[in-house]
Design a protein around this motif. Structure first.
Motif, PDB file in Angstrom:
ATOM      1  N   GLY A 171      41.213  44.385  41.257  1.00 19.64           N
ATOM      2  CA  GLY A 171      40.665  43.190  41.859  1.00 19.64           C
ATOM      3  C   GLY A 171      39.312  42.776  41.323  1.00 19.64           C
ATOM      4  N   ASP A 172      38.646  43.639  40.589  1.00 17.54           N
ATOM      5  CA  ASP A 172      37.353  43.298  40.007  1.00 17.54           C
ATOM      6  C   ASP A 172      37.564  42.663  38.636  1.00 17.54           C
ATOM      7  OD1 ASP A 172      36.017  44.337  42.167  1.00 17.54           O
ATOM      8  OD2 ASP A 172      35.806  46.320  41.263  1.00 17.54           O
ATOM      9  N   GLN A 173      36.696  41.782  38.277  1.00 19.08           N
ATOM     10  CA  GLN A 173      36.809  41.105  36.990  1.00 19.08           C
ATOM     11  C   GLN A 173      35.681  41.458  36.031  1.00 19.08           C
ATOM     12  OE1 GLN A 173      39.553  39.324  36.255  1.00 19.08           O
ATOM     13  NE2 GLN A 173      40.271  39.954  38.275  1.00 19.08           N
ATOM     14  N   TYR A 174      34.821  42.365  36.411  1.00 19.64           N
ATOM     15  CA  TYR A 174      33.681  42.687  35.560  1.00 19.64           C
ATOM     16  C   TYR A 174      34.070  43.484  34.320  1.00 19.64           C
ATOM     17  CZ  TYR A 174      33.770  47.309  37.672  1.00 19.64           C
ATOM     18  OH  TYR A 174      34.149  48.536  38.099  1.00 19.64           O
ATOM     19  N   TYR A 175      35.261  44.069  34.305  1.00 17.41           N
ATOM     20  CA  TYR A 175      35.632  44.856  33.129  1.00 17.41           C
ATOM     21  C   TYR A 175      35.797  43.966  31.898  1.00 17.41           C
ATOM     22  CZ  TYR A 175      40.424  43.593  34.527  1.00 17.41           C
ATOM     23  OH  TYR A 175      41.553  42.928  34.894  1.00 17.41           O
ATOM     24  N   GLY A 176      36.120  42.701  32.078  1.00 13.94           N
ATOM     25  CA  GLY A 176      36.180  41.776  30.942  1.00 13.94           C
ATOM     26  C   GLY A 176      34.813  41.590  30.302  1.00 13.94           C
ATOM     27  N   VAL A 177      33.798  41.511  31.122  1.00 16.12           N
ATOM     28  CA  VAL A 177      32.430  41.392  30.618  1.00 16.12           C
ATOM     29  C   VAL A 177      32.028  42.676  29.899  1.00 16.12           C
ATOM     30  CG1 VAL A 177      30.017  41.095  31.291  1.00 16.12           C
ATOM     31  CG2 VAL A 177      31.802  39.739  32.388  1.00 16.12           C
ATOM     32  N   ALA A 178      32.405  43.819  30.448  1.00 16.16           N
ATOM     33  CA  ALA A 178      32.052  45.101  29.826  1.00 16.16           C
ATOM     34  C   ALA A 178      32.730  45.257  28.470  1.00 16.16           C
ATOM     35  CB  ALA A 178      32.440  46.251  30.741  1.00 16.16           C
ATOM     36  N   ILE A 179      34.002  44.900  28.381  1.00  7.80           N
ATOM     37  CA  ILE A 179      34.715  45.011  27.113  1.00  7.80           C
ATOM     38  C   ILE A 179      34.159  44.014  26.099  1.00  7.80           C
ATOM     39  CG2 ILE A 179      36.971  44.682  26.023  1.00  7.80           C
ATOM     40  CD1 ILE A 179      38.195  45.848  28.621  1.00  7.80           C
ATOM     41  N   GLY A 180      33.871  42.799  26.539  1.00  4.07           N
ATOM     42  CA  GLY A 180      33.263  41.817  25.640  1.00  4.07           C
ATOM     43  C   GLY A 180      31.895  42.237  25.160  1.00  4.07           C
TER      44      GLY A 180
END
Length: 101
Positions: free
Chosen positions: A63-72
């Motif tokens: 449910g969190d979307q911060y992993y996209g920022v971390a991978i980017g």
């Protein structure tokens, strides 16, 4: 995987010439040895894969979307760190295939 990448690199060199293979990957031989560029590719590929697996496979990140920022951010940092050394392909077999060809 390495044999496939080298074969693909040779096909790219035959079809598009050396400039196609040099578009994203290279070795700055004036400042670095090829083994250093390959080591940089392996290191940042391992960091990226580890981050990707830890962020997307962990149940606590549902449910969190911060992993996209971390991978980017990891991809951006790898480009900043090793773009001058190897072109920052973040895939050692792709890098090796295009550099060998």
């Amino acid at each position: 995987q390495f044999v496939g990448a080298i074969t693909g690199g040779f096909f790219a060199a035959i079809i598009g010439g050396k400039t196609v293979c040099m578009a994203h990957t290279f070795v700055d031989t004036d400042n670095y040895a090829p083994y250093q560029a390959l080591l940089a590719e392996f290191l940042f590929c391992a960091i990226w894969v580890s981050l990707h697996l830890h962020m997307t496979a962990d149940k606590r990140t549902d449910g969190d979307q911060y992993y996209g920022v971390a991978i980017g951010a990891c991809m951006f940092i790898s480009m900043v760190c090793i773009a001058d050394i190897s072109g920052s392909a973040i895939n050692p077999s792709l890098w090796l295939g295009t550099v060998v060809s």
